[in-house]
Design a protein around this motif. Sequence first.
Motif, short mmCIF file in Angstrom:
data_model
loop_
_atom_site.label_atom_id
_atom_site.label_comp_id
_atom_site.label_asym_id
_atom_site.label_seq_id
_atom_site.Cartn_x
_atom_site.Cartn_y
_atom_site.Cartn_z
N GLN A 127 0.99 -0.92 0.28
CA GLN A 127 -0.25 0.52 -0.07
C GLN A 127 1.20 1.24 0.07
O GLN A 127 1.91 1.43 1.09
N SER A 129 0.62 5.45 0.50
CA SER A 129 -0.33 5.97 1.05
C SER A 129 -0.17 7.73 1.17
O SER A 129 1.49 8.11 1.27
N GLN A 318 -5.77 13.08 0.90
CA GLN A 318 -5.84 11.96 0.87
C GLN A 318 -4.93 10.84 0.26
O GLN A 318 -6.51 10.31 -0.90
N THR A 320 -4.49 6.64 -1.60
CA THR A 320 -3.95 5.33 -1.52
C THR A 320 -3.92 4.59 -2.97
O THR A 320 -4.96 4.28 -3.26
N SER A 322 -3.09 0.02 -3.13
CA SER A 322 -2.85 -0.38 -2.54
C SER A 322 -3.83 -2.26 -3.60
O SER A 322 -3.72 -2.01 -4.64
N ASN A 344 -7.79 5.32 -4.60
CA ASN A 344 -8.85 6.18 -3.93
C ASN A 344 -7.64 7.06 -3.05
O ASN A 344 -6.72 7.68 -2.89
#
Length: 467
Positions: A127, A129, A318, A320, A322, A344
Amino acid sequence: MLRNKLFEKKLILSAVLFCFSSLFCMPLFSYTLEELNQAVCNNNPELLKLSEEYKRSRLDVKDSYGSFEPSIDMQLSGTYMNEPMLGPISVDMKELFATNPMLSSMFANAEPVTVFEGTGKTNFNLQFSLLQPVFTWGKLTNSVKIYNEVSQIKMTQLLSQQEQLLVELESRLAALFYLKNIKDILEEEKAYAARLVQVSESAEKSGMMLHQEVVDARIQAKEPEIAQKDLQEQINNQLFEIEKLTGLKNLSLDDIEYFVDESRFEQIMKMDRTEAEKKAISENKLTLQMLNQLERVNELSTKIAKESLYWKPDVALQATASYGGSDFPFVDSGWKDKDKTSFNISIGIKTTIWDGGKKLRDVARKQSEERSAQLDKVQAKDSIVQTLNSQWNTADVCSLKIDYQDLKIESAQAKIVQQETIFKTGYGSETDVLSAKISLCNEKIAKLQQQINFSTSCLMIEYLVKY
């Protein structure tokens, strides 16, 4: 003729040997004031420590600028399972179409079809971020300003400490200069005292002097010896402190080349006191610059506290990305399957609605610290003025005592001439002449001791009033 030539050769040889011995006795190197000042700047532990603090403060400034940039994190985990969570799933076509004779006969010899190969014994999770501040009501901007101000405070503190240490160094060098003169006078006084004892003992043997007077002469001869011991302790202490300031080792009087410029002190004492006081509390002084910087730090802290009040949300972006699956990412070919990756993007808003009034009290606390910083500045100015007046009064008193000692020295010199005249006429004694010379030495020493105090006060006045 031959004797004259031999005498001339011996004289030349003696002169050559004397020159060589003088060269060997001279110190190989002596430090000037400029070189000692440079040694303080390069080697003093306090300055080196403050320099490291300043370097760390510059790193803090860079960290504060980094708060405007996104923070990117990565998490990677791998798991090995002896028994997979899900095994392969297959469909037997004959069983699937058993109710339909036509299709059943068509797939009579068909092999089972695998519709899911299972999870396998390995599982990987990756992941990435990203968090990017978007709006913080100026908190990040003011934080950068605070760290910049703190860094400037560290630099000002370094420069201020450097100034103080250089003044302390010169004060100690001036003291050594006068102590060295006292040392020479004590040697002279010691010789007079030794002669006084010798003459007194001879007079006692001839019945011209009482034994009590001889004892008094011996006591008087001990005084310069005791004074020499005390003086050497003072010299050693001054040299030790200079070694601490400069980082140099094994210094002696011969290693230092410094002469007191007494005309400089006279110019200092001629300054207008009102103007000197204004200069001492000028905003250009490093001490007051540092207090002004502390005021600005407290003002910015108050702003940040107000910007953190209720219903003032911080906004951040934010993102992300993954991956999760049994294939190792970027290595195995199947890791890019759509059902194994996700991406996302989200907008986050965070604010405090109520916390029992802590943030309100934090604002009040910062405002109180701001007022305290202003009062510290007022107190600092009062302290500077008080120190300046105190040093000036001390210098005035020392100047009067020096003039007083000059008169006593003049009187002692006249008394020596008088006693020598009486002694030559046969009415006086050599002990009276020697006692007068010893008194002159003591008066000279008393003057030099006042000059030490006078030089220290003058150097402090100069430090306080210069920009």
